[in-house]
Design a protein around this motif. Sequence first.
Motif, mmCIF file in Angstrom:
data_model
loop_
_atom_site.group_PDB
_atom_site.id
_atom_site.type_symbol
_atom_site.label_atom_id
_atom_site.label_comp_id
_atom_site.label_asym_id
_atom_site.label_seq_id
_atom_site.Cartn_x
_atom_site.Cartn_y
_atom_site.Cartn_z
ATOM 1 N N ILE A 170 11.495 -4.466 7.491
ATOM 2 C CA ILE A 170 10.105 -4.248 7.084
ATOM 3 C C ILE A 170 9.819 -2.754 6.960
ATOM 4 O O ILE A 170 9.226 -2.293 5.974
ATOM 5 C CB ILE A 170 9.145 -4.908 8.083
ATOM 6 N N ARG A 171 10.259 -1.986 7.954
ATOM 7 C CA ARG A 171 10.026 -0.531 7.870
ATOM 8 C C ARG A 171 10.808 0.072 6.710
ATOM 9 O O ARG A 171 10.326 0.983 6.023
ATOM 10 C CB ARG A 171 10.425 0.130 9.197
ATOM 11 N N GLY A 172 12.027 -0.446 6.474
ATOM 12 C CA GLY A 172 12.796 0.026 5.328
ATOM 13 C C GLY A 172 12.125 -0.331 4.015
ATOM 14 O O GLY A 172 12.111 0.468 3.072
ATOM 15 N N ALA A 173 11.543 -1.540 3.945
ATOM 16 C CA ALA A 173 10.831 -1.945 2.738
ATOM 17 C C ALA A 173 9.620 -1.053 2.501
ATOM 18 O O ALA A 173 9.274 -0.746 1.351
ATOM 19 C CB ALA A 173 10.397 -3.406 2.847
ATOM 20 N N GLN A 174 8.988 -0.610 3.581
ATOM 21 C CA GLN A 174 7.851 0.302 3.451
ATOM 22 C C GLN A 174 8.295 1.636 2.856
ATOM 23 O O GLN A 174 7.669 2.159 1.922
ATOM 24 C CB GLN A 174 7.212 0.511 4.826
ATOM 25 N N ALA A 175 9.401 2.192 3.373
ATOM 26 C CA ALA A 175 9.928 3.450 2.824
ATOM 27 C C ALA A 175 10.420 3.248 1.385
ATOM 28 O O ALA A 175 10.260 4.130 0.532
ATOM 29 C CB ALA A 175 11.069 3.963 3.697
ATOM 30 N N TYR A 176 10.979 2.077 1.115
ATOM 31 C CA TYR A 176 11.476 1.763 -0.229
ATOM 32 C C TYR A 176 10.319 1.718 -1.228
ATOM 33 O O TYR A 176 10.408 2.274 -2.335
ATOM 34 C CB TYR A 176 12.201 0.421 -0.178
ATOM 35 N N ALA A 177 9.214 1.078 -0.843
ATOM 36 C CA ALA A 177 8.042 1.002 -1.719
ATOM 37 C C ALA A 177 7.451 2.383 -1.965
ATOM 38 O O ALA A 177 7.008 2.696 -3.079
ATOM 39 C CB ALA A 177 6.994 0.085 -1.111
ATOM 40 N N HIS A 178 7.465 3.229 -0.935
ATOM 41 C CA HIS A 178 6.951 4.586 -1.075
ATOM 42 C C HIS A 178 7.824 5.402 -2.031
ATOM 43 O O HIS A 178 7.343 6.320 -2.707
ATOM 44 C CB HIS A 178 6.903 5.252 0.306
ATOM 45 N N MET A 179 9.107 5.056 -2.115
ATOM 46 C CA MET A 179 10.047 5.779 -2.963
ATOM 47 C C MET A 179 9.983 5.346 -4.423
ATOM 48 O O MET A 179 10.272 6.134 -5.324
ATOM 49 C CB MET A 179 11.466 5.557 -2.416
ATOM 50 N N LEU A 180 9.594 4.093 -4.701
ATOM 51 C CA LEU A 180 9.691 3.556 -6.056
ATOM 52 C C LEU A 180 9.012 4.433 -7.119
ATOM 53 O O LEU A 180 9.555 4.597 -8.214
ATOM 54 C CB LEU A 180 9.114 2.137 -6.110
ATOM 55 N N PRO A 181 7.824 5.018 -6.852
ATOM 56 C CA PRO A 181 7.244 5.899 -7.878
ATOM 57 C C PRO A 181 8.129 7.089 -8.225
ATOM 58 O O PRO A 181 8.114 7.560 -9.368
ATOM 59 C CB PRO A 181 5.922 6.357 -7.233
ATOM 60 N N ALA A 241 0.826 -1.215 0.000
ATOM 61 C CA ALA A 241 0.000 0.000 0.000
ATOM 62 C C ALA A 241 0.856 1.259 0.000
ATOM 63 O O ALA A 241 0.419 2.315 -0.476
ATOM 64 C CB ALA A 241 -0.930 -0.002 1.209
ATOM 65 N N SER A 242 2.065 1.166 0.521
ATOM 66 C CA SER A 242 2.937 2.342 0.580
ATOM 67 C C SER A 242 3.320 2.821 -0.813
ATOM 68 O O SER A 242 3.554 4.012 -1.023
ATOM 69 C CB SER A 242 4.200 2.027 1.396
ATOM 70 N N ARG A 243 3.365 1.916 -1.779
ATOM 71 C CA ARG A 243 3.710 2.342 -3.137
ATOM 72 C C ARG A 243 2.609 3.225 -3.711
ATOM 73 O O ARG A 243 2.885 4.214 -4.396
ATOM 74 C CB ARG A 243 3.943 1.132 -4.029
ATOM 75 N N ARG A 244 1.356 2.861 -3.449
ATOM 76 C CA ARG A 244 0.254 3.693 -3.937
ATOM 77 C C ARG A 244 0.323 5.088 -3.324
ATOM 78 O O ARG A 244 0.124 6.093 -4.011
ATOM 79 C CB ARG A 244 -1.081 3.029 -3.591
ATOM 80 N N LEU A 245 0.641 5.160 -2.046
ATOM 81 C CA LEU A 245 0.791 6.465 -1.398
ATOM 82 C C LEU A 245 1.961 7.242 -2.009
ATOM 83 O O LEU A 245 1.914 8.467 -2.129
ATOM 84 C CB LEU A 245 0.996 6.287 0.105
ATOM 85 N N GLY A 246 3.010 6.518 -2.400
ATOM 86 C CA GLY A 246 4.145 7.172 -3.054
ATOM 87 C C GLY A 246 3.767 7.733 -4.408
ATOM 88 O O GLY A 246 4.215 8.826 -4.798
#
Length: 595
Positions: free
Chosen positions: A322-333, A211-216
């Motif tokens: 896990i928290r890093g993966a969340q920030a990473y997914a938010h960054m991908l866009p 879901a963090s990627r969508r927010l990104g």
Amino acid sequence: MTQRPPFPRDAGVLAADAGLVRALHRHLGRALWTTSVIVLLAAIAEGVGLVALAPLLAVATGAGENRWWRTIEAVLARMGVDTADGRLVVIVVAFALLLLARGLLLRWRDLRLAAHNLDFADQLRIQVIGALARAPWQRLPAARRSDIEHAMHADIRRVQNGSLQALRGGASLVLALAQAIAALVLSWQLALVALGALVLVAAPLVPRIVASRRLGQEATQHGREAHEVLARLLTGLKLFKAHGREAAFVADYDDRLATMRGRALAFATAQADVAFLTQLGAGLVLAVVTLAGVLWLGLPVALIGLFVVIFARLAQQAFALIRGAQAYAHMLPAFESLRALKAGMPQPLTTTSGDPREGGGVGAMRVSLAGIFYAAGPGQPPILRGIDLDLAAGEVVALVGPSGGGKTTLVDIAIGMLAPDRGTVAIDGHMIGGDLPPRLRDAIAYVPQEAIFFDGDVRRNMRALAPDADDATIGAALRLVEADTISAIAAHGLDARLGDLGQRFSGGERQRLALARALLRQPRLLVLDEAMSALDRALEARIFARLASNLAGRATILLVTHRLPEAAGIERVMQLDDGRLRDVTRDYLSDRGAG
């Protein structure tokens, strides 16, 4: 307002992820191996340090029945250390040295990762800016300037954070493996129980990462829109203030910021939820470890305490991943945005190759165009239709014609800014089949109608195109075009500030400064594209006469204008109309004679 979908759908997640990993791998190159060794050594020191806690606890608690502890005691006895106090001192000193080595390795690792990350972000900036700078003028990307600026600042910062998370994630993974191995060495049954509990607790957190990627995506899109509103306001501030529209822009910008705040708060909430759940999960894992060790395996209290320490650290690494993966997914866009921007940049034209002397000549330049055809795009009617134009060395030629008739397009082809669809361009007798070589480009000065200046003083703006010009040379050029009489320059000299886009100066004053800046290049070809349109007729005539006299024999002059200056010196007049060129010099001379 219709919003453009700037990103591919979920199918692009793996592509973006793989693209960033490949980019990091290419950037690190050989340094990857050195950094990997440092990460591995730090992990080994971590694992050995945790295992080394066992003999320390054995000495402290007197529980010396474990085979590991008996082995340590035997080794120390052979070294002559056979008392409890002696063993305690040796083990404490060894453990402290191990902690010191581990700390130094971790420091070295973190510094290298930070340096790699900063270099990677700068490399991305240079790649995008370099692609933009090298792109052919006629095929520059359709992206808005505000989108490019947003990508170069906001998106790069997010990519920088995400790439650091990726680098640290790899290091944390190796560290977690070392901690898991240390636990398996001490008691494989309890280690498997703890690892199983850790997986069960971590699994429900995966959807939050997705879901963090969508927010990104939303953060990047809304950030672009807010940046575009700000860019419009700054570019047209005088116009908007004159019409009382500045308040509407402020309100629009506030709306965009409110949307961005909402998206940022949504991501902060998601991060807080993951942090809470990971803390709760860590507590549950430690509880399971303790109960399994006491009730099922019947392990000594000291060993269970050591396991609690190990898995507290292991859980910390796992949940940090896990928290890093969340920030990473938010960054991908943000990385997708940069990658799309770079991919949209057209490939540069090949630089003309030919006679090694080209561009190194002296004196006025000869420019020859033959059979030039050019259309704005596929299926579009041609703007230029079979143009033939020969500018003899040292000649002063005027190009006239109706607005929108293709004069600027013809000039851009003549100076290598555009490539014709058909036809040839030759400079000093050498065919130009691509972009101009640097030495040839350095011999040309081009002055457009809209003079381009940057916020800063006159000196800095003059040196933007002539970096070696000293104050005396700049002053002489200003005097030649009567720019020294501009009130701000008369008062403050070269320290006079132009303001953003030169807005502190009038249009005519900016044009005079642009002419002076062109002279500083000591050109062999001077192109004036409506460069004196904001000057009054008398001033235009005086300045043009001085230019022609000053550059006589040293430069060819091509004057593009909708009105011919009243000064003498123009040798030939060519008229461009309906894509075709004809010589109207006789008409021009007749008109001057009649006047």
